[in-house]
Design a protein around this motif. Structure first.
Motif, PDB file in Angstrom:
ATOM      1  N   ALA A 125      32.244  79.717  82.771  1.00 56.12           N
ATOM      2  CA  ALA A 125      32.642  78.319  82.598  1.00 56.12           C
ATOM      3  C   ALA A 125      32.224  77.521  83.828  1.00 56.12           C
ATOM      4  O   ALA A 125      32.302  78.012  84.956  1.00 56.12           O
ATOM      5  N   THR A 126      31.793  76.289  83.598  1.00 52.09           N
ATOM      6  CA  THR A 126      31.299  75.471  84.699  1.00 52.09           C
ATOM      7  C   THR A 126      31.602  73.997  84.431  1.00 52.09           C
ATOM      8  O   THR A 126      31.857  73.601  83.291  1.00 52.09           O
ATOM      9  N   GLY A 127      31.569  73.222  85.482  1.00 49.95           N
ATOM     10  CA  GLY A 127      31.764  71.783  85.365  1.00 49.95           C
ATOM     11  C   GLY A 127      30.856  71.061  86.340  1.00 49.95           C
ATOM     12  O   GLY A 127      30.445  71.620  87.356  1.00 49.95           O
ATOM     13  N   GLY A 128      30.537  69.824  86.021  1.00 47.00           N
ATOM     14  CA  GLY A 128      29.695  69.035  86.898  1.00 47.00           C
ATOM     15  C   GLY A 128      29.730  67.571  86.523  1.00 47.00           C
ATOM     16  O   GLY A 128      30.469  67.147  85.629  1.00 47.00           O
ATOM     17  N   VAL A 129      28.897  66.817  87.220  1.00 45.90           N
ATOM     18  CA  VAL A 129      28.812  65.371  87.037  1.00 45.90           C
ATOM     19  C   VAL A 129      27.347  64.980  86.924  1.00 45.90           C
ATOM     20  O   VAL A 129      26.496  65.516  87.649  1.00 45.90           O
ATOM     21  N   CYS A 130      27.070  64.049  86.019  1.00 46.14           N
ATOM     22  CA  CYS A 130      25.737  63.468  85.897  1.00 46.14           C
ATOM     23  C   CYS A 130      25.879  62.013  85.456  1.00 46.14           C
ATOM     24  O   CYS A 130      26.554  61.739  84.453  1.00 46.14           O
ATOM     25  N   ASN A 131      25.260  61.132  86.195  1.00 45.10           N
ATOM     26  CA  ASN A 131      25.197  59.713  85.816  1.00 45.10           C
ATOM     27  C   ASN A 131      26.576  59.133  85.490  1.00 45.10           C
ATOM     28  O   ASN A 131      26.741  58.400  84.527  1.00 45.10           O
ATOM     29  N   GLY A 132      27.565  59.506  86.272  1.00 45.18           N
ATOM     30  CA  GLY A 132      28.912  58.969  86.087  1.00 45.18           C
ATOM     31  C   GLY A 132      29.680  59.595  84.942  1.00 45.18           C
ATOM     32  O   GLY A 132      30.703  59.058  84.519  1.00 45.18           O
ATOM     33  N   THR A 133      29.211  60.730  84.433  1.00 39.21           N
ATOM     34  CA  THR A 133      29.848  61.414  83.312  1.00 39.21           C
ATOM     35  C   THR A 133      30.240  62.822  83.743  1.00 39.21           C
ATOM     36  O   THR A 133      29.458  63.519  84.389  1.00 39.21           O
ATOM     37  N   TYR A 134      31.443  63.230  83.383  1.00 38.94           N
ATOM     38  CA  TYR A 134      31.875  64.609  83.615  1.00 38.94           C
ATOM     39  C   TYR A 134      31.345  65.503  82.503  1.00 38.94           C
ATOM     40  O   TYR A 134      31.355  65.101  81.332  1.00 38.94           O
ATOM     41  N   LEU A 135      30.929  66.718  82.871  1.00 46.68           N
ATOM     42  CA  LEU A 135      30.486  67.710  81.899  1.00 46.68           C
ATOM     43  C   LEU A 135      31.197  69.026  82.183  1.00 46.68           C
ATOM     44  O   LEU A 135      31.269  69.453  83.343  1.00 46.68           O
ATOM     45  N   PHE A 136      31.689  69.658  81.127  1.00 44.79           N
ATOM     46  CA  PHE A 136      32.361  70.947  81.261  1.00 44.79           C
ATOM     47  C   PHE A 136      31.855  71.890  80.181  1.00 44.79           C
ATOM     48  O   PHE A 136      31.837  71.525  79.003  1.00 44.79           O
ATOM     49  N   ALA A 137      31.436  73.084  80.582  1.00 46.45           N
ATOM     50  CA  ALA A 137      30.988  74.117  79.654  1.00 46.45           C
ATOM     51  C   ALA A 137      32.086  75.170  79.554  1.00 46.45           C
ATOM     52  O   ALA A 137      32.437  75.807  80.557  1.00 46.45           O
ATOM     53  N   LEU A 138      32.602  75.339  78.345  1.00 45.32           N
ATOM     54  CA  LEU A 138      33.707  76.263  78.087  1.00 45.32           C
ATOM     55  C   LEU A 138      33.233  77.407  77.201  1.00 45.32           C
ATOM     56  O   LEU A 138      32.301  77.242  76.410  1.00 45.32           O
ATOM     57  N   PRO A 139      33.880  78.550  77.281  1.00 42.47           N
ATOM     58  CA  PRO A 139      33.537  79.648  76.375  1.00 42.47           C
ATOM     59  C   PRO A 139      33.732  79.244  74.914  1.00 42.47           C
ATOM     60  O   PRO A 139      34.427  78.273  74.604  1.00 42.47           O
ATOM     61  N   GLY A 140      33.153  80.027  74.020  1.00 40.05           N
ATOM     62  CA  GLY A 140      33.164  79.698  72.604  1.00 40.05           C
ATOM     63  C   GLY A 140      34.360  80.184  71.821  1.00 40.05           C
ATOM     64  O   GLY A 140      34.355  80.102  70.600  1.00 40.05           O
ATOM     65  N   SER A 141      35.385  80.670  72.472  1.00 33.28           N
ATOM     66  CA  SER A 141      36.563  81.124  71.729  1.00 33.28           C
ATOM     67  C   SER A 141      37.619  80.024  71.673  1.00 33.28           C
ATOM     68  O   SER A 141      37.793  79.275  72.642  1.00 33.28           O
ATOM     69  N   PRO A 142      38.339  79.914  70.548  1.00 36.63           N
ATOM     70  CA  PRO A 142      39.408  78.912  70.464  1.00 36.63           C
ATOM     71  C   PRO A 142      40.452  79.099  71.565  1.00 36.63           C
ATOM     72  O   PRO A 142      40.931  78.113  72.131  1.00 36.63           O
ATOM     73  N   GLY A 143      40.779  80.334  71.896  1.00 34.51           N
ATOM     74  CA  GLY A 143      41.768  80.579  72.950  1.00 34.51           C
ATOM     75  C   GLY A 143      41.319  80.055  74.296  1.00 34.51           C
ATOM     76  O   GLY A 143      42.103  79.458  75.039  1.00 34.51           O
ATOM     77  N   ALA A 144      40.054  80.253  74.621  1.00 35.48           N
ATOM     78  CA  ALA A 144      39.529  79.753  75.896  1.00 35.48           C
ATOM     79  C   ALA A 144      39.539  78.230  75.925  1.00 35.48           C
ATOM     80  O   ALA A 144      39.837  77.613  76.959  1.00 35.48           O
ATOM     81  N   CYS A 145      39.224  77.602  74.789  1.00 39.20           N
ATOM     82  CA  CYS A 145      39.250  76.136  74.728  1.00 39.20           C
ATOM     83  C   CYS A 145      40.672  75.614  74.884  1.00 39.20           C
ATOM     84  O   CYS A 145      40.900  74.621  75.587  1.00 39.20           O
ATOM     85  N   LYS A 146      41.636  76.284  74.246  1.00 40.94           N
ATOM     86  CA  LYS A 146      43.045  75.909  74.422  1.00 40.94           C
ATOM     87  C   LYS A 146      43.447  76.024  75.885  1.00 40.94           C
ATOM     88  O   LYS A 146      44.073  75.111  76.445  1.00 40.94           O
ATOM     89  N   ASP A 147      43.113  77.146  76.509  1.00 42.73           N
ATOM     90  CA  ASP A 147      43.492  77.359  77.906  1.00 42.73           C
ATOM     91  C   ASP A 147      42.860  76.311  78.818  1.00 42.73           C
ATOM     92  O   ASP A 147      43.529  75.762  79.697  1.00 42.73           O
ATOM     93  N   ALA A 148      41.574  76.041  78.621  1.00 38.32           N
ATOM     94  CA  ALA A 148      40.891  75.057  79.465  1.00 38.32           C
ATOM     95  C   ALA A 148      41.526  73.683  79.323  1.00 38.32           C
ATOM     96  O   ALA A 148      41.751  72.982  80.319  1.00 38.32           O
ATOM     97  N   TRP A 149      41.837  73.275  78.081  1.00 36.87           N
ATOM     98  CA  TRP A 149      42.448  71.961  77.884  1.00 36.87           C
ATOM     99  C   TRP A 149      43.893  71.931  78.390  1.00 36.87           C
ATOM    100  O   TRP A 149      44.274  71.043  79.156  1.00 36.87           O
ATOM    101  N   ASP A 150      44.687  72.908  77.950  1.00 36.09           N
ATOM    102  CA  ASP A 150      46.126  72.874  78.248  1.00 36.09           C
ATOM    103  C   ASP A 150      46.427  73.059  79.731  1.00 36.09           C
ATOM    104  O   ASP A 150      47.377  72.469  80.248  1.00 36.09           O
TER     105      ASP A 150
END
Length: 180
Positions: A125-150
């Motif tokens: 998983a990674t995060g960054g910034v480009c042109n004033g926009t945040y970008l976050f790459a999360l794993p493809g599992s629903p559980g990982a997406c829940k954890d990243a958001w929550d």
């Protein structure tokens, strides 16, 4: 310790969701659904949503398109962060980043360790910034997406979160471009 300051007004951000998969379509996109459900439940705006195959150039091109769109503040991608040969989302993100948010991957790993133990080392998983926009790459599992958001993104994308958050510095992410 972190907290929500209820004396401040909530500021919704506009979020695009990208699912990276060679095999899923919209009805099968459970991870994308988790992100959409969570961001809309928290009163943010779904700005766009797409599914792309595990193709580095296509992913990077879509990220750049969204980073150049003033109606998008944040891009969340899900999928393609693992270790196999087709997992190229992290590389595509890094092709686009102006700055990497190094601690995002570290904090995500800490959160994941509590849920899946040492299997957390397989995520990039990674995060960054480009042109004033945040970008976050999360794993493809629903559980990982829940954890990243929550545990991370839902808090950092809430202007009321203290002691600091991503939203309060959003207007300054591209200040280097305005100083010319």
């Amino acid at each position: 310790m972190s907290r929500i300051d209820d004396s401040l007004d909530f500021i919704p951000v506009r979020i695009a969701v990208l699912t990276v998969s060679d095999s899923r379509d919209l009805p099968q996109d459970r991870s994308g659904d988790v992100l959409v459900d969570r961001l809309t439940k928290d009163s943010h705006v779904l700005a766009d949503r797409k599914i792309l195959p595990d193709e580095r150039d296509q992913i990077a091109d879509q990220l750049r398109t969204w980073c150049n769109d003033p109606q998008i503040d944040v891009v969340l991608s899900t999928g393609g962060t693992g270790l196999t040969g087709r997992d190229v989302t992290v590389e595509a993100h890094r092709d686009v980043y102006e700055k990497e948010i190094d601690a995002f991957g570290t904090v995500f790993t800490m959160v994941s360790m509590q849920k899946i133990g040492t299997s957390a080392v397989q995520s990039r998983a990674t995060g960054g910034v480009c042109n004033g926009t945040y970008l976050f790459a999360l794993p493809g599992s629903p559980g990982a997406c829940k954890d990243a958001w929550d545990e991370i993104l839902g808090r950092q994308l809430d202007f009321r979160h203290r002691p600091c958050n991503f939203v309060e510095i959003l207007p300054r992410l591209d200040e280097h471009q305005r100083r010319k």
